[in-house]
Design a protein around this motif. Structure first.
Motif, mmCIF file in Angstrom:
data_model
loop_
_atom_site.group_PDB
_atom_site.id
_atom_site.type_symbol
_atom_site.label_atom_id
_atom_site.label_comp_id
_atom_site.label_asym_id
_atom_site.label_seq_id
_atom_site.Cartn_x
_atom_site.Cartn_y
_atom_site.Cartn_z
ATOM 1 N N TYR A 127 0.819 -1.209 0.000
ATOM 2 C CA TYR A 127 0.000 0.000 0.000
ATOM 3 C C TYR A 127 0.855 1.262 0.000
ATOM 4 N N THR A 128 0.418 2.220 -0.786
ATOM 5 C CA THR A 128 1.005 3.555 -0.740
ATOM 6 C C THR A 128 0.578 4.265 0.533
ATOM 7 N N HIS A 129 -0.669 4.027 0.940
ATOM 8 C CA HIS A 129 -1.185 4.702 2.139
ATOM 9 C C HIS A 129 -2.340 3.906 2.714
ATOM 10 N N ILE A 130 -2.286 3.664 4.033
ATOM 11 C CA ILE A 130 -3.412 3.102 4.766
ATOM 12 C C ILE A 130 -3.852 4.157 5.777
ATOM 13 N N GLY A 131 -4.985 4.782 5.493
ATOM 14 C CA GLY A 131 -5.493 5.811 6.390
ATOM 15 C C GLY A 131 -6.213 5.207 7.583
ATOM 16 N N ARG A 132 -6.388 6.028 8.602
ATOM 17 C CA ARG A 132 -7.088 5.596 9.813
ATOM 18 C C ARG A 132 -8.330 6.449 10.020
ATOM 19 N N PHE A 133 -9.432 5.781 10.286
ATOM 20 C CA PHE A 133 -10.683 6.486 10.512
ATOM 21 C C PHE A 133 -10.555 7.458 11.682
ATOM 22 N N GLU A 134 -9.796 7.062 12.698
ATOM 23 C CA GLU A 134 -9.649 7.891 13.900
ATOM 24 C C GLU A 134 -8.938 9.214 13.604
ATOM 25 N N ASN A 135 -8.291 9.278 12.475
ATOM 26 C CA ASN A 135 -7.574 10.488 12.077
ATOM 27 C C ASN A 135 -8.092 10.941 10.712
ATOM 28 N N TYR A 136 -9.423 10.844 10.546
ATOM 29 C CA TYR A 136 -9.997 10.862 9.200
ATOM 30 C C TYR A 136 -9.703 12.139 8.416
ATOM 31 N N ALA A 137 -9.912 13.299 9.005
ATOM 32 C CA ALA A 137 -9.757 14.542 8.246
ATOM 33 C C ALA A 137 -8.343 14.682 7.694
ATOM 34 N N LEU A 138 -7.338 14.375 8.520
ATOM 35 C CA LEU A 138 -5.957 14.488 8.067
ATOM 36 C C LEU A 138 -5.604 13.381 7.075
ATOM 37 N N ASP A 139 -6.057 12.165 7.347
ATOM 38 C CA ASP A 139 -5.710 11.053 6.465
ATOM 39 C C ASP A 139 -6.491 11.084 5.156
ATOM 40 N N TYR A 140 -7.674 11.686 5.160
ATOM 41 C CA TYR A 140 -8.413 11.926 3.918
ATOM 42 C C TYR A 140 -7.550 12.777 2.983
#
Length: 264
Positions: free
Chosen positions: A190-203
């Protein structure tokens, strides 16, 4: 082309060739149904990336934004806020199924396509699933209820947990299936696995990792929200259900760094 549970001889041949030539697909289909596998793949030919869907991690908001970006500048009248465009075959990211002779996931990776997805604390994800799919959805024709052990909706959250922890990944609906299985963890780089708990920044980080200029990133719209916040977890979980979830979803806790303790 849509694939259904009852495949034609041509479709079966295509799947067989895909499993022979694509290690990602071959391993995925050992654990999940073909229709779930295909449904979870979204490909942007315009920006050369693949989003692997992991339900209940903010995917509706993200897929809407991805559809908007894909459609931008085209003459299409598709609405990126329409659920059919977000989730189903009308999506511009659903132009083909990743089954031979179409590009497979392994071939897309070899071509340099970047892969992204999101994960979430398993405790919160299951509660969000229950609240969204059962507590607030009392319709007679509930597709998620059909994936429960006896084909009926659970009476409460503890009954939901007791039922799903006894299912295999093959039997589970993607909304409560192990995230490790949903995103083919360990099989995809994966290039990026975002976290829901940090959604705005990881979006924002997701699009930046895909090379989208800051000014082109679609505005974040929080779609399909449920009230499954951290403060509510202790209202639903008891010690037995917490232990059961940790045991069944141990790989998710380990692979994505979530603690046994309920978040405060």
């Amino acid at each position: 082309m849509a694939f259904h549970n009852r495949l034609t001889s041509i479709e079966r041949a295509r799947v067989t060739i895909t499993k022979l030539t694509c290690p990602i697909t071959r391993n995925a289909l050992r654990a999940i149904p073909l229709t779930d596998f295909i449904f979870g793949v979204y490909v942007s030919r315009r920006y050369r990336y693949v989003y692997i869907d992991n339900p209940k991690t903010g995917c509706t908001s993200l897929k809407s934004a991805m559809a908007e970006l894909e459609l931008r500048g085209s003459e299409s009248n598709l609405d990126p806020l329409n659920p059919e465009v977000i989730h189903y075959d009308a999506s511009p990211l659903k132009s083909f199924a990743p089954i031979f002779p179409n590009p497979t996931l392994s071939s897309l990776a070899a071509q340099g396509y970047r892969f992204v997805t999101f994960v979430r604390n398993p405790y919160q994800r299951l509660l969000s699933c229950y609240l969204n799919k059962f507590d607030s959805n009392a319709t007679m024709d509930n597709p998620q209820a059909r994936r429960m052990p006896h084909g009926t909706a659970p009476g409460d959250f503890l009954e939901f947990i007791e039922a799903v922890v006894g299912q295999t990944d093959q039997e589970m609906d993607p909304h409560w299936r192990s995230q490790t299985i949903n995103i083919h963890f360990g099989r995809i780089t994966y290039t990026h696995i975002g976290r829901f708990e940090n959604y705005a920044l990881d979006y924002k980080a997701t699009f930046e990792k895909l090379g989208i200029p800051h000014t082109d990133i679609p505005q974040l719209r929080h779609l399909n929200k449920t009230k499954a916040g951290r403060s509510r977890l202790r209202e639903f979980y008891d010690e037995k259900s917490q232990e059961a979830v940790y045991a069944r979803y141990r790989d998710d806790f380990s692979n994505f760094g979530y603690s046994y303790e309920l978040p405060d």
